[in-house]
Design a protein around this motif. Structure first.
Motif, short mmCIF file in Angstrom:
data_model
loop_
_atom_site.label_atom_id
_atom_site.label_comp_id
_atom_site.label_asym_id
_atom_site.label_seq_id
_atom_site.Cartn_x
_atom_site.Cartn_y
_atom_site.Cartn_z
N GLU A 52 0.87 -1.22 0.17
CA GLU A 52 0.04 0.10 -0.08
C GLU A 52 0.71 1.31 0.00
O GLU A 52 0.75 1.96 0.95
CB GLU A 52 -0.84 -0.06 1.20
N GLY A 53 1.51 1.42 -1.10
CA GLY A 53 2.42 2.40 -1.07
C GLY A 53 3.53 2.76 -0.22
O GLY A 53 4.11 3.70 -0.19
N GLY A 54 4.22 1.58 0.26
CA GLY A 54 5.22 1.53 0.96
C GLY A 54 4.84 1.56 2.53
O GLY A 54 6.02 2.18 3.18
N LYS A 55 3.69 1.27 3.06
CA LYS A 55 3.27 1.28 4.40
C LYS A 55 4.41 0.23 5.19
O LYS A 55 4.53 0.55 6.34
CB LYS A 55 1.94 0.83 4.65
N ASN A 56 4.89 -0.89 4.61
CA ASN A 56 5.80 -1.56 5.28
C ASN A 56 7.33 -0.96 5.31
O ASN A 56 8.25 -1.68 5.62
CB ASN A 56 5.70 -2.75 4.93
N LEU A 57 7.57 0.29 4.53
CA LEU A 57 8.92 0.74 4.65
C LEU A 57 9.04 1.81 5.54
O LEU A 57 8.07 2.78 5.80
CB LEU A 57 9.23 0.98 3.15
#
Length: 218
Positions: A170-175
């Protein structure tokens, strides 16, 4: 009128109005293809305002092609607005903007943007893997170059190209914010376009990564 996918919120009503009122972009442009060779940019007595408030009055400057220029100023001074004017998202009130001595009003917006890459926190990361996020075309031949750029930026420190298949949610939520910025930069560098517009490129980056980005820019 405008093909746009809104992934994130916080888009002001006024900005939405600007997009809705923008001139329709012709998807079947038959004009001769415009290729930018040097990337020289010139503003000549540009006037522009927003909601009746003037932002630029008789703004003139020149950025030489094949060079690196830093635009500085306090928050709200119009730095990001300059990028939107160069890409044709906003229309100036008077004056002229030239790219390679061609007035941008004579370049179809689609062709103009084919020659420009932008790094901005307002442009979301799209894709479910690292490779999909940084490669618009997602062609297999781009994997090696994508891996090299991400390695140069310090995003990849160990492992092989299989890292490119790691999940992005989702757009880099885990980054982290810094990792997202590095992916934005890699995405822009991979396009290898003549004009590269970097909006606050060092935000969210630790000193080590700032130096790596500088080495690629300069």
């Amino acid at each position: 009128k405008v093909n746009m996918i809104w992934i994130s919120g916080n888009v002001s009503f006024n900005k939405i109005l600007v997009l809705l009122n923008a001139k329709e972009e012709n998807n079947n442009v038959t004009a001769e293809e415009t290729t930018i060779s040097s990337g020289e940019i010139r503003f000549t007595k540009v006037n522009f305002g927003f909601n009746g408030k003037p932002i630029f009055e008789d703004l003139s400057f020149e950025i030489k092609g094949n060079s690196t220029t830093c635009i500085t100023g306090p928050q709200g001074s119009g730095k990001s607005t300059i990028f939107k004017l160069i890409t044709g998202l906003y229309d100036i009130e008077s004056g002229s903007i030239f790219v390679d001595d061609i007035n941008i009003k004579n370049i179809p917006h689609q062709q103009l943007r084919k020659n420009i890459s932008i790094v901005s926190d307002s442009i979301p990361l799209l894709g479910s893997t690292i490779f999909e996020v940084v490669s618009y075309s997602r062609k297999e031949k781009k994997r090696k170059v994508a891996f090299e750029i991400l390695s140069d930026l310090g995003f990849i420190k160990n492992g092989g190209t299989e890292i490119l298949d790691h999940s992005v949610k989702e757009g880099g939520k885990n980054l982290s914010a810094g990792q997202r910025k590095l992916l934005m930069l890699a995405r822009a560098f991979l396009t290898n376009k003549k004009i590269l517009l970097l909006d606050e490129p060092f935000n969210d980056l630790d000193p080590e990564y700032k130096e790596k980005v500088k080495s690629l820019i300069y």
